[in-house]
Design an enzyme around this catalytic site. Structure first.
Site, mmCIF file in Angstrom:
data_model
loop_
_atom_site.group_PDB
_atom_site.id
_atom_site.type_symbol
_atom_site.label_atom_id
_atom_site.label_comp_id
_atom_site.label_asym_id
_atom_site.label_seq_id
_atom_site.Cartn_x
_atom_site.Cartn_y
_atom_site.Cartn_z
ATOM 1 N N ASP A 1 0.859 -1.188 0.000
ATOM 2 C CA ASP A 1 0.000 0.000 0.000
ATOM 3 C C ASP A 1 0.891 1.232 0.000
ATOM 4 O OD1 ASP A 1 -2.282 1.743 0.233
ATOM 5 O OD2 ASP A 1 -3.342 0.123 1.268
ATOM 6 N N GLY B 1 4.315 1.522 -2.087
ATOM 7 C CA GLY B 1 4.424 1.940 -3.477
ATOM 8 C C GLY B 1 3.072 2.306 -4.044
ATOM 9 N N HIS C 1 -13.517 -0.985 -7.263
ATOM 10 C CA HIS C 1 -14.755 -0.188 -7.244
ATOM 11 C C HIS C 1 -14.484 1.305 -6.996
ATOM 12 C CE1 HIS C 1 -15.853 -0.561 -2.630
ATOM 13 N NE2 HIS C 1 -14.712 0.058 -2.815
#
Length: 335
Positions: free
Chosen positions: A201, A227, A246
């Site tokens: 993350d 990253g 989403h």
């Protein structure tokens, strides 16, 4: 058997639902439920503890009690109910973080700009802030902390179905892409001691992951990597994308999927965990979430056919769809 509300009454309750949402938010933000954890207290006592206006706090609490959130006792005293218990911070299944998040100014004002979103297709939050959600949270650590707690709460609720709904033990290394603080990945690693994990993350997000991984006892089996999934991701046997696609429209989804495709070995599997849009006149939860995505990050919930098209555009081929409570695990392989 109770009769359904007649249309006028039902519509009026839906029309004014924002009042209750904000009332719950205020009570949660004040920490009222945790103050009542040891037993009933008067609204005057609670006002002193929260530094609020006593008569106004009483009016808030009696309204919430009329909806089954709190129980009003004689002499303006209040007690917890099963609903109120879920607004405590550290109980299993807590919704406290969500109650705090939905009333935050940017979130609340974003929904106030739903008309702008419907007219233009632009995120209402971006219209209010002048920047997207991710930039805003990166610049505001308090908002990041609130959001991360809400995402972790959602993961905790869904995780048992995700862990049980798929054979994670077949992989040597599972990478959770944009996996937040690692709650979902930790649960998978606990259930499958032979599996190793990679939590990926943004730097300011994974900075808070070590505590979660340590608490689960899986830190030694989980590499933490920071990253951007638009640039590169680590190699793994399986990739999780939970509540990620989403947040984005198709073009950006294709970019994310192609980034993973470049890193993935030929045998790799992609596991997309999302809600699916149901047939017309069904599936209210997913369709309400879809509106929230329009207003907030600027993405969309999808039908299975729409997911298949997005996967194809990113170099992946749909293999199977597995149920996981209110969500699905969409399995794909390299095309």
């Amino acid at each position: 058997m109770a009769q359904p509300a007649e249309p006028t009454t039902e519509l009026l309750r839906q029309l004014f639902a924002y009042r209750m949402s904000q009332a719950i938010h205020v009570a949660a933000s004040l920490g009222i439920t945790d103050l009542l954890a040891d037993g009933p207290r008067s609204s005057d006592d609670l006002a002193r503890a929260t530094e609020t206006h006593a008569p106004s706090l009483y009016r808030l609490l009696r309204s919430l009690a009329s909806e089954g959130i709190f129980r009003e006792l004689p002499e303006h005293r209040f007690a917890l109910t099963p609903k109120a218990e879920l607004l405590r911070k550290d109980v299993p299944g807590s919704l406290h973080a969500w109650a705090v998040l939905v009333g935050r100014p940017h979130f609340w004002q974003g929904w106030g700009n739903l008309m702008h979103s419907v007219r233009t297709g632009e995120s209402g939050v971006k219209h209010v802030l002048g920047m997207d959600n991710w930039t805003f949270r990166a610049q505001n650590p308090e908002e990041t902390a609130i959001f991360d707690r809400a995402m972790t709460a959602m993961t905790r609720a869904l995780s048992p179905a995700v862990v049980a709904g798929y054979d994670w033990g077949q992989f040597a290394v599972v990478a959770d892409i944009a996996g937040g603080h690692g709650a979902q990945l930790a649960d998978i690693l606990v259930a499958h001691p032979s599996v190793r994990g990679i939590l990926f993350d943004q730097p300011h997000v994974v900075a808070g992951a070590r505590e979660v991984l340590d608490a689960a006892g899986v830190a030694t089996r989980c590499e933490v990597v920071s990253g951007s999934f638009f640039e590169s991701v680590p190699a793994a046997d399986a990739y999780i994308l939970k509540h990620i696609l989403h947040d984005w429209y198709d073009e950006d989804c294709n970019r994310i999927l192609r980034t993973i495709h470049r890193a993935a070995p030929e045998h790799a599997r992609l596991l997309v965990i999302e809600r699916l849009i149901a047939a017309p006149n069904e599936g209210a939860e997913a369709k309400s979430s879809d509106l929230n995505l329009l207003v907030s990050p600027g993405g969309m919930e999808r039908t299975q056919a729409e997911f298949e098209a997005v996967l194809t555009g990113g170099g992946w081929r749909l293999r199977n769809v597995w149920p996981a409570a209110t969500h699905c695990i969409i399995e794909a392989e390299r095309a």
